[in-house]
Design an enzyme around this catalytic site. Structure first.
Site, PDB file in Angstrom:
ATOM      1  CG  ASP A  20      -1.773  -0.240  10.062  1.00  0.00           C
ATOM      2  OD1 ASP A  20      -2.214  -1.402  10.015  1.00  0.00           O
ATOM      3  OD2 ASP A  20      -2.468   0.750  10.390  1.00  0.00           O
ATOM      4  CD  GLU A  52      -3.342  -3.493   6.737  1.00  0.00           C
ATOM      5  OE1 GLU A  52      -4.386  -4.046   7.099  1.00  0.00           O
ATOM      6  OE2 GLU A  52      -3.077  -2.316   7.028  1.00  0.00           O
TER       7      GLU A  52
END
Ligand code: CA
Length: 535
Positions: free
Chosen positions: A235, A277
């Site tokens: 993330d 990401e």
């Protein structure tokens, strides 16, 4: 050899012509080569499915999805038998965060080695993992390296000037920096000083320049790899480090950190997959490839937007443009993880304003692209989620059947719900010829059965005629060629030709009015028509 000569001469011929509509990205000028040096990874010919455990299947009636529910429904994703037609056929799962957390979404972690009790016990997770692997499904989990929860014991200690103070980023003053994507503050007051938290005050950024924090992350990731997890979706990869003068994205220090992270994990687990990401443009995403020593995959945010734009507007320009940018930016086309939407975006069919034809052509185009594709749970049913802009409305419960309470998600009161159109449930679509679910199933099968689509290079071929909606992508691997031909437009293309010689076999198509091989391809596609053609 004759084919290559033919293509080369056609490219020169096409390049000398002016496109009739002024929207052309020139056809690819490189030949078709395999996706790149990373073509060997186990993920290269897989299709991933993003699951929000909270919204997938609730086994105990508390309204919250859990691992027992997910495990019980795995056969719907892949039953492990390639000869059955009742499963979707995905063979990778990305789980959104599964760790203990004060939030419903889980991106603020309080224990990097625990299982969210809402989702079950650690043993429930192990049972799920065994069941997934038994079906040939690999599992990656969301891992939030950038920040923790404010309620993590490390931050509680840090805020009290305890031994974990340097696990976070502190200043005595507030320089007034704001979020790169908005105007929210990133420095937050606590006990007389300020801590850095780029997303919100409840998610303090970890001090990844502290070797002890790096070690904590590596050890926690090793913990999950030892448990059998196959990799991680990392993330907020753009935001690991920030400069002293307030540059908060894509800092140079991000890269050596990831190189060390990967090397340390691979030393013990050489098969580990790291997916970035990095929500930014193609050119910047490409930096996270490093020299093939940073992330293995990175989500294609530009291509997600381009696919939806092409499908919505009926124009090829965005599809061609993002492909051209990828050709320039990526040495290794296998780096890309294309998708249509994820948990941070309006669901695809909602973005397409409910246009079922646009949804189908977007799905087909997704599976034309190089890299490892990801589907967001429920996208294959045409779920639209709730109408509000709240994130919860992008993450509503899956719909299993129309007969059971709450569409089979839960016998209790679902934690969230939203109305959907009739027929937006798995059971109906599995039984209905031509359903969106059946199209996704067919697209996955074509991809699995033709390695040109997963491992092949990608080349846009010149098109003559057909209007502004038609585009092509040739994929080729070890002499096998699959040509994707599409008409994004809501009106028929009329006849057009593509510069490829040979007699094609239609592997999968919709709205194919006519197709004829020879020295070149002569084809006519209906509204939102497409075809995957084997040569
Ligand atoms: Ca439950």
């Amino acid at each position: 050899m004759r084919r290559q000569l033919f293509l080369a001469s056609f490219v020169i011929w096409a390049a000398c012509k002016h496109g009739p509509n002024g929207d052309e990205s020139p056809a690819s000028d490189a030949g078709v080569v395999d996706i790149g040096p990373s073509a060997q990874g186990w993920w290269r010919d897989r299709v991933f499915y993003e699951v929000f455990v909270r919204s997938f299947a609730d086994s105990d009636g508390d309204g919250v999805g859990d691992f027992r529910g997910l495990t019980a429904q795995l056969d719907a994703l892949n039953d492990g038998d390639p000869n059955t037609a009742t499963d979707l056929g995905v063979d990778g799962i990305w789980l959104m965060p599964i760790h203990p957390t004060p939030s419903y979404h889980g991106y603020d972690v309080t224990d990097y080695r625990g299982i969210n009790p809402d989702y079950g016990t650690p043993e429930d997770f192990d049972t799920f993992l065994v069941a997934a692997h038994a079906r040939g499904i690999k599992v990656i989990i969301d891992f939030v390296v950038n920040h923790s929860s404010k309620e993590h014991p490390w931050f509680v200690s840090a805020a009290a000037n305890g031994p974990y103070r340097d696990y976070y980023v502190w200043r005595n003053d507030n320089p007034g920096w704001t979020q790169p994507w908005g105007s929210g503050p990133v420095w937050h007051a606590a006990a007389g000083s300020f801590y850095y938290a780029i997303f919100w005050s409840g998610m303090p950024d970890l001090n990844l320049g502290n070797q002890a924090v790096e070690n904590e992350m590596v050890e926690a990731m090793r913990f999950w790899l030892a448990r059998g997890v196959d990799g991680f979706r990392v993330d907020a990869a753009r935001h690991f480090f920030e400069s002293a003068d307030g540059q908060l994205s894509d800092q140079p220090e991000n890269h050596p950190f990831v190189k060390r992270l990967r090397a340390r994990l691979q030393a013990e687990y050489p098969e580990v997959l790291l997916v970035a990401e990095a929500w930014t443009t193609v050119g910047t995403v490409a930096q996270y490839y490093g020299e093939g020593d940073e992330y293995h995959l990175a989500f294609g945010f530009d291509s997600a937007a381009a696919l939806k734009s092409a499908a919505k507007d009926g124009l090829r320009a965005s599809y061609n443009q993002v492909l051209q940018e990828a050709e320039r930016a990526y040495a290794d086309r296998g780096f890309e993880a294309p998708f249509l939407a994820n948990h941070d975006m309006p669901r695809t069919l909602r973005a397409l304003e409910g246009d079922a034809g646009a949804m189908r052509v977007a799905a087909a185009a997704l599976f034309s692209l190089p890299g490892t594709p990801f589907i967001y749970y429920g996208e294959e049913l045409g779920m639209q989620g709730g109408a509000s802009s709240a994130d919860e409305d992008k993450r509503t419960p899956y719909r299993w059947n129309a007969q059971s309470p709450n569409y089979g998600f839960s016998s209790g009161t679902p934690w969230r719900s939203a109305p959907e159109a009739a027929g937006v449930d798995l059971q109906t679509q599995r039984q209905t010829e031509g359903s969106l679910w059946r199209l996704f199933q067919a697209l996955i099968r074509v991809r699995k059965q033709n390695q040109a689509l997963s491992l092949g290079g990608a080349q846009r071929l010149p098109v003559e005629g057909g209007g502004r909606g038609v585009a092509t992508l040739l994929r080729e691997h070890k002499g096998q060629r699959v040509l994707f031909v599409v008409n994004f437009h809501s009106e028929a293309s009329g006849p057009f030709s593509v510069a490829i010689a040979g007699q094609p076999t239609v592997l999968l198509g919709e709205g194919v009015t006519s197709v004829r091989g020879g020295d070149g391809l002569q084809i006519d596609l209906g509204p939102r028509g497409f075809a995957f053609l084997a040569y």
